[in-house]
Design an enzyme around this catalytic site. Sequence first.
Site, PDB file in Angstrom:
ATOM      1  N   HIS A 187       0.825  -1.329  -0.080  1.00  0.00           N
ATOM      2  CA  HIS A 187       0.191   0.036   0.154  1.00  0.00           C
ATOM      3  C   HIS A 187       0.868   1.640   0.063  1.00  0.00           C
ATOM      4  CE1 HIS A 187      -3.886  -2.715   0.941  1.00  0.00           C
ATOM      5  NE2 HIS A 187      -4.523  -1.913   0.007  1.00  0.00           N
ATOM      6  N   ARG A 209     -12.418  -1.874 -13.294  1.00  0.00           N
ATOM      7  CA  ARG A 209     -12.316  -2.878 -12.854  1.00  0.00           C
ATOM      8  C   ARG A 209     -12.503  -3.003 -11.386  1.00  0.00           C
ATOM      9  NH1 ARG A 209      -6.586  -2.996 -14.324  1.00  0.00           N
ATOM     10  NH2 ARG A 209      -5.549  -4.725 -15.084  1.00  0.00           N
ATOM     11  N   ARG A 236     -16.342  -4.124 -16.500  1.00  0.00           N
ATOM     12  CA  ARG A 236     -16.432  -5.519 -16.585  1.00  0.00           C
ATOM     13  C   ARG A 236     -16.451  -6.274 -15.000  1.00  0.00           C
ATOM     14  NH1 ARG A 236     -10.076  -7.479 -15.213  1.00  0.00           N
ATOM     15  NH2 ARG A 236     -10.520  -7.059 -13.394  1.00  0.00           N
ATOM     16  N   GLU A 281      -9.009 -14.442 -22.442  1.00  0.00           N
ATOM     17  CA  GLU A 281      -7.773 -14.328 -21.450  1.00  0.00           C
ATOM     18  C   GLU A 281      -7.456 -14.847 -21.190  1.00  0.00           C
ATOM     19  OE1 GLU A 281      -8.446 -11.935 -18.300  1.00  0.00           O
ATOM     20  OE2 GLU A 281     -10.667 -12.348 -18.189  1.00  0.00           O
ATOM     21  N   ASN A 286      -2.311 -10.173 -19.758  1.00  0.00           N
ATOM     22  CA  ASN A 286      -2.214 -10.060 -18.884  1.00  0.00           C
ATOM     23  C   ASN A 286      -2.262 -11.347 -18.087  1.00  0.00           C
ATOM     24  OD1 ASN A 286      -1.582  -7.381 -18.235  1.00  0.00           O
ATOM     25  ND2 ASN A 286      -3.248  -6.658 -17.001  1.00  0.00           N
ATOM     26  N   ASP A 287      -3.609 -11.885 -18.044  1.00  0.00           N
ATOM     27  CA  ASP A 287      -3.925 -13.270 -17.523  1.00  0.00           C
ATOM     28  C   ASP A 287      -3.366 -13.949 -19.273  1.00  0.00           C
ATOM     29  OD1 ASP A 287      -4.400 -13.244 -15.300  1.00  0.00           O
ATOM     30  OD2 ASP A 287      -6.705 -12.355 -15.899  1.00  0.00           O
ATOM     31  N   ARG A 323       1.464 -15.160 -13.044  1.00  0.00           N
ATOM     32  CA  ARG A 323       2.162 -13.655 -13.692  1.00  0.00           C
ATOM     33  C   ARG A 323       2.239 -12.980 -12.056  1.00  0.00           C
ATOM     34  NH1 ARG A 323      -3.643 -10.982 -14.785  1.00  0.00           N
ATOM     35  NH2 ARG A 323      -3.315  -9.446 -14.302  1.00  0.00           N
ATOM     36  N   CYS A 348      -6.977  -4.441 -23.531  1.00  0.00           N
ATOM     37  CA  CYS A 348      -6.605  -3.697 -22.018  1.00  0.00           C
ATOM     38  C   CYS A 348      -5.723  -4.667 -21.293  1.00  0.00           C
ATOM     39  CB  CYS A 348      -8.263  -3.813 -21.774  1.00  0.00           C
ATOM     40  SG  CYS A 348      -8.989  -5.383 -21.250  1.00  0.00           S
TER      41      CYS A 348
HETATM   42  C1  PEP Z   1      -5.903  -8.679 -18.157  1.00  0.00           C
HETATM   43  O1  PEP Z   1      -5.493 -10.191 -17.584  1.00  0.00           O
HETATM   44  O2  PEP Z   1      -5.226  -9.422 -19.465  1.00  0.00           O
HETATM   45  C2  PEP Z   1      -6.738  -7.860 -17.381  1.00  0.00           C
HETATM   46  C3  PEP Z   1      -7.032  -6.696 -18.650  1.00  0.00           C
HETATM   47  O3  PEP Z   1      -7.676  -8.028 -15.943  1.00  0.00           O
HETATM   48  P1  PEP Z   1      -6.736  -8.733 -14.759  1.00  0.00           P
HETATM   49  O4  PEP Z   1      -4.908  -8.029 -15.280  1.00  0.00           O
HETATM   50  O5  PEP Z   1      -7.522  -7.619 -13.755  1.00  0.00           O
HETATM   51  O6  PEP Z   1      -6.599  -9.394 -14.927  1.00  0.00           O
HETATM   52 MG    MG Z   2      -7.201 -10.492 -16.056  1.00  0.00          MG
END
Ligand code: PEP
Ligand code: MG
Length: 608
Positions: free
Chosen positions: A198, A305, A341, A440, A463-464, A474, A511
């Site tokens: 934080h 999010r 989302r 994802e 990301n996922d 990750r 995204c």
């Molecule tokens: C992703 O997985 O790329 C994504 C945008 O969602 P998050 O980072 O919230 O898992």
């Molecule tokens: Mg994701």
Amino acid sequence: MQGFKKKEIRLKGISGSPGICIGRAYLVDHEGVDVVERYFIDPKEIKKEMNRFKHAVQNAIEELKGIIKNSPKDYRQHVQILETHILLLKDKMLYEKTLSVIEKEHVNAEWALKKVVSDAQAVFKEMEDPYLRERASDIAHVGQLVMRNLVGAEGVNLANIDKRVILVARELSPAETSQIQLESIKGFVTDFGGEASHTSIIARSLQIPSVLGLENASQVIKNEDALIVDGYTGEVILYPRQETLREYKLKKDRYEARKAQLIRTSKASAKTTDGYSVSVMGNIELPEEVVAVLDHGGEGIGLYRTEFQYLNRSDFPSEEELYEKYKDVVEVMGDRSTTIRTLDINGEKTISFRQFEAEKNPALGLRAIRFCLQYPEVFKTQLRAILRVADIGKVKILFPMISCVDELLAAKEILKQAGDSLKKDGLPFARNIEIGLLIEIPAAVTMADALIQEVDFFSIGTNDLIQYAFAIDRGNARVAHLYRPLHPAVVRMLKQIADSAKMDGKKVAICGEMAGDPLHAPLLLGLGIDEFSMNPQFIPAVKHMIGQVNLRESQAFVNALLKETTAERVRSRVLQAYGDLVKNEILAEGPDKSKTLPRKAKCRGKSA
Ligand code: PEP
Ligand code: MG
């Protein structure tokens, strides 16, 4: 400057928040609360000792409330963190357990508190989830606060520092970081803390350079020492040589001038040199981040999010609560679009309600849409709030973690039920909301041609997607080197997704953190991505890059790139073709890439 004759020392830590600062060190000393003695309490005095502890907790709460009261209005994120600390102070795990140790073991309050805090910390530190692991430090901070009140030690008041300095501390609590006055503190460095702490979240929201996790900085650095803090690379330079100093002054000036210039020009829409327009939007987690999106030239919210409204509480939020939060965003966005989302909890962000058991492997567990489909009432509550807010603004809905057509159809069915129930209740809602699917999971890539027929658009969550495609956690720094958005496997997956969307005449957005790196922009444009959404601070640099790319050339480039078979080759070809355009962009460098992975909670870094 004094101290230049000493040999220059470079300390390596973790980037807390980007930026460069140069100045004198100011050591923050937390007065003697580390050594705690144990003594026995006479059974007749136990009640008194328990009251002494209760008093200390109450004083700690008052202290936090005081800081909250004095926080500027736009520090909502800090306030939220401090409010969770107040809750933590009264949490059974800490409060009642300490009282019970005093009562049962007949020991002094300090000893009991120390024992309970270290037990609780041990539990959190063992957790695999890096976000939860960081929560061990929240427990330590509230524990310290109570301890200080018990032993009557003076707190550190950063608000009283009246010279322009760089703070050096073993650790700074969120409460302390919240008191930082931007006019007197240039930046800070700490021995402990990670990117998801934080403290670093607050540093990023204050946009103050910081480096954390330096291990022994508070011992090596002395008061008044000359320092350079490079929040991009996570490096701290002690006793800098004149030459280094010159180099960093230049780097700092260049960065600040470029940042100001990019922010000024970022208000214009992003258009390639051959006139093709692309939307560049912002990702947000809290309603107050909308301002940052607009300030950086974001044309809408490409990813809202929503899970933060479900964390740090003991029940699910009501439809009305959610509606109000969404309304805050949608009203500010006006005629710009907002993609909301649906709930993505239990991956890296776990709800703490008792009825949900901790999972051994949460990234592969009952997460996101899977959770929502198992708890349709929770899902429906959120969907009703989204449908209602879509009636007052330009709102799209995005379903995360869809792996197959059946799941998508089930989600759409609950959306329909939510609409039907609103109709029955006579409440206004959007009847034709645009539905998107967040790709994802690799299975969804394979099925993209079928999935697109059921939705209005795709958004790609790299990301996922990269995590699942390469089987790399990750949040695990040890496999960070394998997290490569410029791997041919990623390029091919993106191509398949984009082609499927185009074949059906639909749009495709991206995204994940990959979208926020300007070096990736030509590739993404060439693949046919229509909308980029990212952390607001990266918007100006990405828009600037798009403005320098020719769409036709990037399409030809992608065709050639698709023949490559290794990440090294793809990367070197991208650098060869477009590297010059980002070479001088200090904003494009981002934080230390070897230590930063895209994470769910409050990620401000870019991917490697
Ligand atoms: C992703 O997985 O790329 C994504 C945008 O969602 P998050 O980072 O919230 O898992
Ligand atoms: Mg994701």
